[in-house]
Design an enzyme around this catalytic site. Structure first.
Site, PDB file in Angstrom:
ATOM      1  N   LYS A  78     -35.404  39.326 -41.065  1.00  0.00           N
ATOM      2  CA  LYS A  78     -36.347  38.397 -41.717  1.00  0.00           C
ATOM      3  C   LYS A  78     -36.027  36.955 -41.348  1.00  0.00           C
ATOM      4  CE  LYS A  78     -39.661  36.885 -44.315  1.00  0.00           C
ATOM      5  NZ  LYS A  78     -39.836  37.173 -45.748  1.00  0.00           N
ATOM      6  N   LYS A 100     -36.526  27.470 -48.343  1.00  0.00           N
ATOM      7  CA  LYS A 100     -35.400  28.318 -48.744  1.00  0.00           C
ATOM      8  C   LYS A 100     -35.030  29.306 -47.640  1.00  0.00           C
ATOM      9  CE  LYS A 100     -36.304  31.969 -50.706  1.00  0.00           C
ATOM     10  NZ  LYS A 100     -36.537  33.406 -50.327  1.00  0.00           N
TER      11      LYS A 100
END
Length: 307
Positions: free
Chosen positions: A188, A256
């Site tokens: 990811k 983030k």
């Protein structure tokens, strides 16, 4: 590596069926449609949410529990969709976490995007209680979550990955086992670097066309037919050109994710300049008040306009 297409999943060799008791934690932009797709697939879904009223959005009569611990006690598998690494730690290992309620042999599937190092730590702690933890972050945004066509990158037990295929197939289309615990989160991070760099490139290209007095929409159409073509160019360039930054993925969350990627790069003594540039764009956008806008709004940072 194992890869599955959801259209070809069979129920053979799985322990998850429509009788499986499924819990969901997190009913936001990604978690709510995932839970609804599990319901459509025939699973009985129970939920825990920090705001109990949000469970009503699932429709019908959905059992709502006051803590992850209580939810875990009645579930065979729990699917997590929360915002950040500390949130996952809290709902899994915290005082009222899943670890204190779930039975041996049960499983947790974490679809959040968090630190690979923390993922490995959580998996180790849960394994001590014979609870399997799969990290299963996704790509495809809100639309993919709604349509059940997410790309799911999985780390953890191959055996549990195989058993969980029907459940994963209810939420995603391309489902790939990457490796051991944390490998899904590494995949990811790689995904977010590529998407971030591509958003940056598309935004720069659209601004360059406009500054030259050229029809940027026509430039996009031309580029879609060549090697510059991409999902970002196809889907997100029109958002930039029409100032439509309703979030499919909020800038503050993309920020983030880029920090996770850069932290992991630092742990591996890597310089990731494309990731660093995109993080700077996001931070500039957030400083201008655009944290809740879609991350494609970095286009506004490049044009120098207020988001």
């Amino acid at each position: 590596m194992a890869r599955y297409n959801s259209e070809k999943i069979s129920m053979a060799n799985t322990f998850l069926s429509d009788k499986t008791r499924v819990g969901c934690i997190g009913l936001g932009i990604m978690g709510l449609p995932a839970a609804k797709n599990l319901q459509r697939a025939g699973y009985t879904v129970s939920a825990y949410a920090r705001r109990p009223e949000s469970t009503k959005t699932l429709g019908g009569t959905v059992a709502s529990y006051s803590s992850p611990k209580e939810l875990g006690a009645v579930c065979d598998v729990v699917v997590i969709n929360v915002s950040d690494t500390p949130d996952v730690e809290e709902v899994t290992l915290g005082k009222n976490g899943l670890v204190h309620g779930m039975k041996p042999g049960s499983a947790i599937i974490d679809m959040s995007t968090i630190s690979p190092a923390t993922t490995r730590h959580v998996a180790e702690k849960l394994a001590e209680k014979d609870i399997t933890f799969l990290d299963a972050p996704v790509s495809g945004g809100q639309k993919g979550a709604i349509d059940g066509t997410l790309t799911i990158m999985v780390g953890g037990s191959v055996d549990m990955f195989t058993k969980a295929q029907p459940l994963l197939a209810a939420m995603g289309k391309t489902i790939t086992h990457i490796g051991t615990s944390g490998a899904g989160q590494v995949a990811k991070a790689c995904n977010q670097i590529i998407i971030g760099a591509t958003i940056e490139g598309v935004a720069e290209a659209m601004v360059l066309a406009q500054k030259n007095g050229v029809d940027a929409a026509a430039v996009r159409e031309a580029l879609l037919g060549g090697f510059a073509g991409s999902k970002v160019l196809e889907m997100h360039a029109p958002r930039m050109l029409h100032n439509n930054f309703t979030p499919g993925f909020k800038s503050v969350l993309h920020e983030k994710d880029m920090k996770i990627a850069l932290t992991n790069g630092g742990e591996n003594n890597l310089s990731l300049p494309a990731a660093e540039l995109f993080l700077q764009r996001l931070q500039a956008l957030i400083a201008l008040g655009g944290g809740d806008l879609d991350s494609t709004a970095i286009y506004k940072v490049i044009t120098g306009e207020k988001p």
